[in-house]
Design an enzyme around this catalytic site. Sequence first.
Site, mmCIF file in Angstrom:
data_model
loop_
_atom_site.group_PDB
_atom_site.id
_atom_site.type_symbol
_atom_site.label_atom_id
_atom_site.label_comp_id
_atom_site.label_asym_id
_atom_site.label_seq_id
_atom_site.Cartn_x
_atom_site.Cartn_y
_atom_site.Cartn_z
ATOM 1 N N TRP A 168 10.266 14.805 -47.487
ATOM 2 C CA TRP A 168 11.154 14.995 -46.339
ATOM 3 C C TRP A 168 10.711 14.203 -45.120
ATOM 4 C CZ3 TRP A 168 15.818 16.011 -47.261
ATOM 5 C CH2 TRP A 168 16.163 16.789 -48.361
ATOM 6 N N ASP A 183 9.663 19.222 -38.298
ATOM 7 C CA ASP A 183 10.685 19.744 -39.208
ATOM 8 C C ASP A 183 10.133 21.006 -39.882
ATOM 9 O OD1 ASP A 183 12.424 20.310 -41.225
ATOM 10 O OD2 ASP A 183 12.336 18.332 -42.175
ATOM 11 N N LYS A 200 16.790 28.282 -45.826
ATOM 12 C CA LYS A 200 15.600 28.653 -46.594
ATOM 13 C C LYS A 200 15.020 29.967 -46.080
ATOM 14 C CE LYS A 200 15.123 23.781 -47.023
ATOM 15 N NZ LYS A 200 15.630 23.635 -48.383
#
Length: 361
Positions: free
Chosen positions: A102, A173, A197
Amino acid sequence: MTQVYNFSSGPAMLPADVMLLAQQELRDWQGLGTSVMEVSHRGKPFIAAAEEAEKDFRDLLNIPSSYKVLFCHGGGRGQFSAIPLNLLGDKTTADYVDGGYWAASAVKEAHKYLKPNVIDAKITVDGKRAIKPMSEWQLSEDAAYLHYCPNETIDGIAINETPDFGDAIVTADFSSTILSHPIDVSRYGVIYAGAQKNIGPAGLTIVIVREDLLGKAHSVCPSIIDYTVLSENDSMFNTPPTFAWYLSGLVFKWLKQQGGVDVMNRINQQKADLLYGVIDNSDFYRNDVASANRSRMNVPFQLADSKLDSLFLDESFKAGLHALKGHRVVGGMRASIYNAMPLEGVKALTDFMIDFERRHG
Ligand code: PLP
């Protein structure tokens, strides 16, 4: 019906109590005879619910009053653009730490707006994947900000250190680790997380931004990801993802009832210790991340004999243990064990793993 534990990496399982309440409220929310999905975001009932969700979120993470909390669209990937478009100013570069899939995706997007100074933090320690300590990250002098990803959902790698880089604006993030442990928000310029999530349903992205960073957006920055526009309009410049916002508010209440983020932190440690313990005590399973960088949220593991993978997935599914297939980039298995996964769910998984090894090892 078999009790199901869903180990999906996201969209991920939500607390059972929250889902039950949401189900009831779909018929009648706040005595309005309609669901929250069907009312205006400009009406008093929704605004009150939205404000309460923000307050609870602030309480949970102890967010200083000098930070704005924005409820946005666009997911984590939307923020890969929002960060440079809001923070680059008249600079031409920013530091991007590459610790996994990511973080690297954020770098790829950043290339559209600037020349990223990529700090490759991936190392190997005793043959295991690990991350360079923050003290070895070489920041550039002219960077507008630093970006990193504290929990790599796919690689199963976590960076647990708290950043301490003086005046550098740190952006992070937190999509797959937010609310799983306390955060010292004051060390960051921007924290963002896609909701799907550890917060609520997909469609909502939460951004925590330090007030003094507002007002710097590039003139071409779309208004819907312009932190200043969002802040001035209480995240309602355009129609917000109302259902996801509402449901996340229920999750925040649930988290408070559990005892907050400190209690989740303790339970998350217990869950991770249990699962990694079974993996490490066996030659049948393996995880190749160095212990200091093991994610407590996403636990990838391989079977020594990959020919047994499909049987493992088949049997675990039948036992009510769902979504254990690893990401295609890493292969093998992955168990995502966010806040909503109870300790009993991880116990059910480890009991299954021990039994599977006994039968096939
Ligand atoms: N960042 C992290 C750490 C993620 O795990 C994900 C998705 O899994 C993303 C970003 C991308 O999020 P989205 O699909 O909401 O754009």
